[in-house]
Write a protein that holds these residues in place. Structure first.
Motif, mmCIF file in Angstrom:
data_model
loop_
_atom_site.group_PDB
_atom_site.id
_atom_site.type_symbol
_atom_site.label_atom_id
_atom_site.label_comp_id
_atom_site.label_asym_id
_atom_site.label_seq_id
_atom_site.Cartn_x
_atom_site.Cartn_y
_atom_site.Cartn_z
ATOM 1 N N LEU A 46 0.822 -1.209 0.000
ATOM 2 C CA LEU A 46 0.000 0.000 0.000
ATOM 3 C C LEU A 46 0.856 1.259 0.000
ATOM 4 O O LEU A 46 0.531 2.249 -0.646
ATOM 5 C CB LEU A 46 -0.926 0.003 1.221
ATOM 6 C CG LEU A 46 -2.069 -1.007 1.142
ATOM 7 C CD1 LEU A 46 -2.667 -1.263 2.504
ATOM 8 C CD2 LEU A 46 -3.138 -0.504 0.180
ATOM 9 N N PHE A 47 1.963 1.211 0.734
ATOM 10 C CA PHE A 47 2.861 2.370 0.776
ATOM 11 C C PHE A 47 3.447 2.635 -0.608
ATOM 12 O O PHE A 47 3.524 3.785 -1.061
ATOM 13 C CB PHE A 47 3.971 2.103 1.797
ATOM 14 C CG PHE A 47 4.886 3.272 2.028
ATOM 15 C CD1 PHE A 47 4.466 4.348 2.805
ATOM 16 C CD2 PHE A 47 6.151 3.301 1.480
ATOM 17 C CE1 PHE A 47 5.305 5.430 3.027
ATOM 18 C CE2 PHE A 47 6.996 4.378 1.699
ATOM 19 C CZ PHE A 47 6.571 5.445 2.474
ATOM 20 N N LEU A 48 3.836 1.557 -1.286
ATOM 21 C CA LEU A 48 4.372 1.724 -2.642
ATOM 22 C C LEU A 48 3.310 2.315 -3.560
ATOM 23 O O LEU A 48 3.581 3.220 -4.345
ATOM 24 C CB LEU A 48 4.848 0.376 -3.193
ATOM 25 C CG LEU A 48 6.159 -0.153 -2.614
ATOM 26 C CD1 LEU A 48 6.461 -1.552 -3.159
ATOM 27 C CD2 LEU A 48 7.315 0.784 -2.949
ATOM 28 N N LEU A 49 2.090 1.802 -3.432
ATOM 29 C CA LEU A 49 1.013 2.240 -4.334
ATOM 30 C C LEU A 49 0.590 3.679 -4.070
ATOM 31 O O LEU A 49 0.305 4.431 -5.000
ATOM 32 C CB LEU A 49 -0.195 1.306 -4.176
ATOM 33 C CG LEU A 49 -1.388 1.612 -5.077
ATOM 34 C CD1 LEU A 49 -1.064 1.298 -6.526
ATOM 35 C CD2 LEU A 49 -2.616 0.826 -4.644
ATOM 36 N N LEU A 53 4.887 5.334 -5.564
ATOM 37 C CA LEU A 53 4.522 5.390 -6.982
ATOM 38 C C LEU A 53 4.005 6.770 -7.404
ATOM 39 O O LEU A 53 4.483 7.331 -8.393
ATOM 40 C CB LEU A 53 3.478 4.304 -7.271
ATOM 41 C CG LEU A 53 3.631 3.564 -8.602
ATOM 42 C CD1 LEU A 53 4.996 2.956 -8.740
ATOM 43 C CD2 LEU A 53 2.555 2.484 -8.721
ATOM 44 N N PRO A 54 3.055 7.348 -6.663
ATOM 45 C CA PRO A 54 2.598 8.693 -7.055
ATOM 46 C C PRO A 54 3.706 9.731 -7.017
ATOM 47 O O PRO A 54 3.752 10.609 -7.895
ATOM 48 C CB PRO A 54 1.520 9.041 -6.026
ATOM 49 C CG PRO A 54 1.310 7.864 -5.202
ATOM 50 C CD PRO A 54 2.253 6.794 -5.573
ATOM 51 N N ILE A 55 4.613 9.615 -6.043
ATOM 52 C CA ILE A 55 5.698 10.601 -5.980
ATOM 53 C C ILE A 55 6.600 10.449 -7.196
ATOM 54 O O ILE A 55 6.951 11.435 -7.860
ATOM 55 C CB ILE A 55 6.497 10.439 -4.663
ATOM 56 C CG1 ILE A 55 5.639 10.913 -3.485
ATOM 57 C CG2 ILE A 55 7.789 11.235 -4.713
ATOM 58 C CD1 ILE A 55 6.248 10.648 -2.134
ATOM 59 N N LEU A 56 6.943 9.177 -7.514
ATOM 60 C CA LEU A 56 7.787 8.959 -8.698
ATOM 61 C C LEU A 56 7.062 9.424 -9.956
ATOM 62 O O LEU A 56 7.649 10.083 -10.822
ATOM 63 C CB LEU A 56 8.150 7.471 -8.813
ATOM 64 C CG LEU A 56 9.103 6.947 -7.730
ATOM 65 C CD1 LEU A 56 9.411 5.476 -7.971
ATOM 66 C CD2 LEU A 56 10.392 7.759 -7.704
ATOM 67 N N ALA A 57 5.765 9.098 -10.034
ATOM 68 C CA ALA A 57 4.995 9.502 -11.218
ATOM 69 C C ALA A 57 4.928 11.022 -11.324
ATOM 70 O O ALA A 57 5.042 11.587 -12.420
ATOM 71 C CB ALA A 57 3.577 8.917 -11.145
ATOM 72 N N GLY B 139 13.674 4.039 6.945
ATOM 73 C CA GLY B 139 13.988 5.406 6.522
ATOM 74 C C GLY B 139 13.025 5.905 5.469
ATOM 75 O O GLY B 139 12.548 7.045 5.520
ATOM 76 N N THR B 140 12.713 5.031 4.512
ATOM 77 C CA THR B 140 11.795 5.419 3.444
ATOM 78 C C THR B 140 10.416 5.747 4.006
ATOM 79 O O THR B 140 9.799 6.756 3.649
ATOM 80 C CB THR B 140 11.653 4.271 2.425
ATOM 81 O OG1 THR B 140 12.946 3.788 2.100
ATOM 82 C CG2 THR B 140 10.953 4.750 1.168
#
Lengths: 321, 309
Positions: A46-49, A53-57, B139-140
C-alpha cells in the motif's frame, strides 16, 4: 538422568530427537527470515502504491510535457521530455512564489502563536491553580474532532456581515471590522487553524508534562522554587521534544493549507485561485487541466515541506547536544 | 516453561496509560485563592473562545431562514424551528445526509481499523526482527511522514485515473489504509514493550511467526494501537482534499464534502443556510462527544512513541 552416558553408545532415541530438533530449528530459521517481510508486506504494498509510486509519477510527469497533434488533438498525444520547463512555468507568473511567501508569513505568525498558546494552556492546566482541569482539557480538545471544512463553514458564518453576531457586536462598540477584507482574511484563516489545532497540540504537551517524574518537582519545591521558576527551568526544557514535534507538524500543516482558503473564497473575493500553494496546484490541475505543471507544483510543495521540517529537526537536535 | 505469561507482561507495562493519573505537580501543594481565580478565569475565557462557534451553530439551527438574518445571532428567536430544520436535513434529497454520514463511517472506521492492523504488523516486524534492508525500509517510511498528504493527492489522482479507480469507494479507502506515522509509533512501542524472550518461548512451543505476532505482539501493543486507530480515524474523517480530488458522484461523498456541497448553494438558495447549519450541528455533536470521551485514551501511545523518537 542419562546425560552422563558416554558417546560411544549407538544412536538412541534421544539423539534422533536432537537431530529432529535441529532440522526443525533450520525450518524455523527460514520462517524467521521470511516473517518480517510477510508482516511488512501489506503495509509496503500500500505504501508503494499510495506514496512511492505517485511521488515517482509526479516527478516523472513534472519533467515531461504532453503535446496534442492535429488541430483538435485528434491525431493523438505525444509525451516528450521537457526538462525544467514545467518548473519555470510554475514560477513564471509569480503567483506560486507569492502564495509561498504568504504561507511563510502565515507560518511565522500563526505557528509560534499557537505553540505558545497551547504550551501556556498545558502549563496552566497542570498547575495547582487550575480548577476542573479535566473539563477544560476536553473542551479545548473538542475542535480537533471538527473537520477543517466544517470548522471553516462555522467560522465563515461568523465572519459574514449580516449573518455574524460578531460583526454586529464590534459595530456597536464602534469598531468597523471586516473579517474577509484583503488585509485581514489571512488572519481569519489563521484563527480557524488555531481554533482547530491548539487543543490537539496541547494534549501532546500535557502528555509529556505528565511523564515528568514527581520527585523532580518535590526536589525543586524543597529548594524553594516558585511555580514560575519550575515552569521555566524544569517543565519547559523537559517538554522540548513535544514542542519540536508539534512545531514540525504545524509547519507541514501550514504548507498543506487548502480547505479553509478554498471555502472562504465564496465570501472573500480577495482569496484568489492561487492563494495557497495547494490551491494553486489544484487550480492548475482541475481548472486548467495542466497536470504536468500541477505535478511540478506538487513536487515543489512536498520538497519545501520536507526541507523545512528536516532543517528544523536538525537545528533543534543540534542545539540539544 | 518459565516465560512470563502475556497478560502479566501487559499489566507490568501499563504504568503509563492510566487515564486518571494523579497530577504530580500539584501533589501536596495548595495554591493561593487569588492565583486559583486568575488561572481558572483565564481558562474560562479560553474555553469560551473554543465554544462560541459551537454555541452559535446550535442557536442558528433553531431558527428559520428569516430569523437567521433578522435576530441576534447569539440568542434564540421566538420561533423555535430546530425540529423542523433537523427533519429537513435528514429527509432532504431522499436522506442524502444520512448516506454521507454512513460513507464517512465506512471510510473512517474501516480505513482506520485496517490501517492500524497494517501499521502494527509493519512496526512490529521492523522492531523485533533483524534483517537486511531494515534501516532502508524504515527510513523510506519515515520520509513518508514528512511528505504532505495533499501534495500526494494530485499525483495519486492521476495514478488512480489510469487504473480506473477514481470516483469509487476504493479511491478514498485505499490511501486511507496507509499510516506511516502509525507505523512509526508502533515500531517504537513494540521495541519498548514486546519481549524477545517471550517470542522465543512461543517459538520453542512451535508457534508460527504470524501466530506469535497475533497472540503476543498485538496484545502487548494494544495501548499504542488505540492511539494509532484514533489518530487515523480522525484523520480520515476530517479529510477533505483527497475525496474532493477523487470523487465526483455525490452518493459517494463523505460528510465533509457533502456539507460543503450544501454550503456552496446558499448564495442562490437561502434555504440551504438551514440545511447547512442543521447538518453541521448534527455532524459536530457525535464527534464532539467522541472527542470528550476519547481524549483520555489519547495519551499513552502518543507520548511513548512520538516524543521519545
Amino acid at each position: 538422568m542419562t546425560s552422563s552416558v558416554p558417546r560411544a553408545e549407538p544412536p538412541t532415541v534421544a539423539d534422533a530427537i536432537e537431530v529432529g530438533a535441529a532440522k526443525a530449528k533450520r525450518g524455523a530459521n527460514k520462517q524467521v527470515r521470511r516473517a518480517p517481510w510477510l508482516l511488512l508486506a501489506p503495509f509496503m504494498v500500500l505504501f508503494l502504491l499510495t506514496f512511492v509510486l505517485p511521488i515517482l509519477a509526479a516527478i516523472g510527469s513534472s519533467f515531461t510535457k504532453v503535446t496534442r497533434k492535429g488541430v483538435f488533438g485528434e491525431l493523438g498525444v505525444e509525451t516528450t521530455f521537457a526538462g525544467f520547463s514545467n518548473y519555470t512555468q510554475a514560477f513564471a507568473d509569480g503567483t506560486l512564489a507569492k502564495s509561498l511567501g504568504r504561507m511563510l508569513l502565515f507560518g511565522v505568525v500563526q505557528v509560534p502563536v499557537m505553540i505558545v498558546l497551547c504550551t501556556v494552556l498545558a502549563l496552566m492546566l497542570e498547575s495547582a491553580s487550575a480548577r476542573w482541569p479535566g473539563f477544560f482539557r476536553a473542551v479545548y480538545f473538542m475542535p480537533y474532532g471538527v473537520p477543517g471544512v466544517i470548522a471553516t463553514i462555522l467560522w465563515s458564518f461568523l465572519y459574514v456581515p449580516g449573518l455574524s453576531p460578531l460583526v454586529g457586536l464590534f459595530d456597536k462598540l464602534g469598531v468597523q471590522i471586516d473579517f474577509l477584507g484583503e488585509g485581514t482574511v489571512l488572519w481569519s484563516i489563521a484563527n480557524i487553524v488555531t481554533w482547530t489545532y491548539t487543543g490537539y497540540n496541547m494534549m501532546i504537551i500535557v502528555a509529556q508534562l505528565k511523564s515528568i517524574p514527581g520527585d523532580i518537582y518535590e526536589a525543586a519545591r524543597v529548594d524553594g522554587a516558585s511555580t514560575w521558576r519550575i515552569a521555566r527551568t524544569i517543565q519547559l526544557p523537559l517538554i522540548r521534544p513535544a514542542l519540536v514535534l508539534t512545531t514540525v507538524f504545524s509547519i507541514i500543516g501550514t504548507l498543506q493549507l487548502f480547505a479553509e482558503a478554498q471555502l472562504l473564497q465564496s465570501f472573500a473575493p480577495s482569496i484568489t485561485n492561487t492563494y495557497t500553494p495547494n490551491l494553486a496546484a489544484y487550480t492548475t490541475a482541475f481548472a486548467y487541466n495542466d497536470y504536468n505543471v500541477a505535478a511540478a507544483q506538487s513536487v515543489i510543495i512536498a520538497l519545501i515541506a520536507f526541507v523545512l521540517s528536516f532543517v528544523f529537526l536538525t537545528l533543534t537536535s543540534r542545539r540539544q547536544r | 516453561m518459565t516465560a512470563p505469561s502475556a497478560p502479566e507482561q501487559t499489566a507490568a507495562r501499563r504504568t503509563d496509560g492510566q487515564p486518571a493519573a494523579a497530577n504530580k505537580m500539584t501533589e501536596g501543594v495548595r495554591s493561593s485563592p487569588a492565583s486559583t481565580i486568575v488561572v481558572t478565569g483565564l481558562l474560562v475565557v479560553v474555553a469560551l473562545y473554543f465554544l462560541v462557534p459551537i454555541y452559535w451553530v446550535f442557536v442558528a439551527a433553531t431558527k428559520s431562514t428569516d430569523d437567521l438574518f433578522a435576530t441576534n445571532g447569539f440568542w434564540f428567536s421566538s420561533d423555535f424551528a430546530l425540529w423542523s430544520n433537523l427533519s429537513q436535513v435528514l429527509t432532504f434529497d431522499n436522506g442524502i445526509f444520512l448516506r454521507w454520514f454512513l460513507n464517512s463511517v465506512i471510510y473512517a472506521g474501516l480505513g482506520a481499523l485496517l490501517a492500524t492492523y497494517f501499521a502494527a504488523a509493519g512496526g512490529y516486524a521492523l522492531a523485533k526482527y533483524n534483517f537486511r534492508g531494515r534501516n532502508f525500509v524504515f527510513g523510506t517510511i519515515l520520509a513518508g511522514v514528512l511528505v504532505p498528504g495533499t501534495a500526494i493527492a494530485l499525483p495519486l489522482f492521476l495514478l488512480f485515473a489510469n487504473l480506473g479507480l477514481t470516483n469509487t469507494y476504493f479511491s478514498v479507502l485505499i490511501p486511507s489504509l496507509v499510516s506511516p506515522f502509525g507505523l512509526f509509533l508502533c515500531r517504537i512501542y513494540a521495541d519498548a514493550t514486546v519481549s524477545s524472550s517471550l517470542m522465543e518461548a512461543a517459538r520453542i512451543d512451535g508457534a508460527s511467526e504470524l501466530r506469535i505476532f497475533h497472540t503476543v505482539g498485538l496484545r502487548v501493543m494494544t495501548p499504542a494501537l488505540v492511539t494509532v486507530f484514533l489518530f487515523q480515524l480522525v484523520g480520515i474523517w476530517n479529510n477533505y482534499f483527497l475525496p474532493l480530488v477523487m470523487l465526483s458522484d455525490t452518493n459517494l461523498y463523505p460528510i465533509t464534502l457533502g456539507l460543503n456541497n450544501w454550503r456552496s448553494q446558499v448564495d442562490r438558495l437561502p434555504e440551504f443556510y438551514e440545511l447547512t447549519t442543521g447538518g453541521v450541528l448534527l455532524s459536530v455533536i457525535p464527534l464532539g462527544i467522541a472527542m470528550i470521551v476519547l481524549q483520555r485514551y489519547w495519551r499513552g501511545g502518543l507520548t511513548e512513541g512520538a516524543v521519545k523518537g
